[in-house]
Scaffold this motif. Structure first.
Motif: not given
Length: 134
Positions: A65-75, A97-98, A103-109, A121-127
């Motif tokens: 019943x989660x509608x507000x949290x995104x679980x994130x992992x750096x790869x 998508x950048x 960050x270049x990211x992808x989302x799934x359930x 992280x793909x841009x100089x600032x993000x890295x």
């Protein structure tokens, strides 16, 4: 204070554990039949059955019943991860998508509908921003 873990409450511990073992590439530890932990260097993802909820107080969590949290992992290679995960992810929200913040990211359930974000992280600032985080 140290961040210890995120816990997902589910009706099917085994199904969710098997999914996250594939995503994270680690084997879960099962200290009890109704509870498992997937330990990676940066954090622990805990998975508990809804039967464990009363231990924390009535109404403290509801399975799937989660509608507000995104679980994130750096790869370290988002496009390679996308290819690796395509065979067993059923619901893609966004293909790699950048993002405007670098960050270049992808989302799934996951099978319970929880939103997962894998990012690189793909841009100089993000890295630079993530290099300070270890």
């Amino acid at each position: 204070m140290n961040f210890a873990s995120v816990r997902i409450i589910t009706e099917d511990v085994d199904r969710l554990v098997q999914f996250y073992e594939k995503v994270l590439g680690v084997s879960a530890e099962h200290p009890a039949p109704v509870f498992a932990e997937l330990v990676v260097p940066s954090c622990t993802l805990a998975i508990g059955h809804s039967q464990t909820v009363p231990l924390f107080g009535t109404g403290s969590a509801v399975a799937a019943d989660n509608h507000s949290v995104i679980i994130e992992f750096r790869v370290y290679n988002i496009d390679a991860e996308y290819e690796r995960l395509k065979p067993f992810v059923d619901e893609w929200v966004k293909e790699p998508t950048t993002m405007p913040w670098g960050n270049r990211a992808m989302l799934f359930r996951d099978p319970d509908g929880n939103l997962i974000n894998l990012f690189e992280p793909v841009t100089e600032a993000a890295i630079k921003r993530f290099s300070r985080r270890g």
